[in-house]
Scaffold this motif. Sequence first.
Motif, PDB file in Angstrom:
ATOM      1  N   GLY A 291       1.446  -1.703  -0.077  1.00  0.00           N
ATOM      2  CA  GLY A 291       0.201  -0.169  -0.129  1.00  0.00           C
ATOM      3  C   GLY A 291       0.382   0.839   0.076  1.00  0.00           C
ATOM      4  N   THR A 292       2.175   1.370   0.208  1.00  0.00           N
ATOM      5  CA  THR A 292       2.600   2.385   0.786  1.00  0.00           C
ATOM      6  C   THR A 292       4.129   2.126  -0.973  1.00  0.00           C
ATOM      7  OG1 THR A 292       3.254   1.954   2.303  1.00  0.00           O
ATOM      8  CG2 THR A 292       4.617   3.169   1.372  1.00  0.00           C
TER       9      THR A 292
ATOM     10  N   GLY B  26       1.210   2.028 -13.182  1.00  0.00           N
ATOM     11  CA  GLY B  26       1.236   0.720 -12.088  1.00  0.00           C
ATOM     12  C   GLY B  26       3.111   0.400 -11.809  1.00  0.00           C
ATOM     13  N   PHE B  27       4.080   1.657 -12.170  1.00  0.00           N
ATOM     14  CA  PHE B  27       4.903   1.750 -11.319  1.00  0.00           C
ATOM     15  C   PHE B  27       5.034   2.708 -10.355  1.00  0.00           C
ATOM     16  CE2 PHE B  27       4.901   2.121 -16.449  1.00  0.00           C
ATOM     17  CZ  PHE B  27       4.928   0.570 -16.184  1.00  0.00           C
ATOM     18  N   PHE B  28       5.068   1.822  -9.341  1.00  0.00           N
ATOM     19  CA  PHE B  28       5.338   2.544  -7.595  1.00  0.00           C
ATOM     20  C   PHE B  28       6.593   2.184  -7.013  1.00  0.00           C
ATOM     21  CE2 PHE B  28       0.434   0.736  -8.999  1.00  0.00           C
ATOM     22  CZ  PHE B  28       0.400   1.455  -8.460  1.00  0.00           C
ATOM     23  N   HIS B  29       7.059   1.610  -7.761  1.00  0.00           N
ATOM     24  CA  HIS B  29       8.793   0.785  -6.498  1.00  0.00           C
ATOM     25  C   HIS B  29      10.162   1.185  -8.100  1.00  0.00           C
ATOM     26  CE1 HIS B  29       6.683  -0.556  -3.510  1.00  0.00           C
ATOM     27  NE2 HIS B  29       5.451  -0.676  -4.501  1.00  0.00           N
TER      28      HIS B  29
END
Length: 184
Positions: A88-89, A111-114
């Motif tokens: 969630g982070t 869709g790129f979070f990391h």
Amino acid sequence: MSHLVIELALWILLAFLVGCILGCLLRRLFAGEPAAAVASGPSQFTSVTAPVPPAPDVKAETAAIVAEAQALAGTPARPTGMAAARGGTPDNLQRISGVGPKNEKTLHSLGFFHFDQIAAWTPEEVAWVDDHLKFGGRIAREEWINQSRLLAEGKEDEFHRLYGTGGVRNKAGETESGTRTRKD
């Protein structure tokens, strides 16, 4: 004056009713027999009932056609994104030199979070993102892959040496440039 308004309202109501009646008559004349009448019994029309094939999975077929067309045309495929950030982070993608709030939001929408996701992009995937976002070579020029790799691996000292604070302010409230981001 009020009698004119009432007369106008009555004429509009009359025109509406005439339109409804004409519409019903024309539909019966030209639209054929309603489905309820066919199901209830014989009529003047004979209908042949053929089995209806199941609806095809249009999304899957379209995706397959697009993937095949991209492979034939030599265009890069889209990198795999995620529906949501792990735990969630998301990572603070603004630490990558060249990623601001707007670009971070756009990357999240794709869709790129990391950092490890960006670090894993192949040259073809970089080309897709670069073309999709109209960056004009910015990802390679600003070394997003290398920056993301260092941040994903936790190599903060090396990242700081090469890229500075990555847009993050230090204790004095300033951003620092690294050897790769310094403008001479």
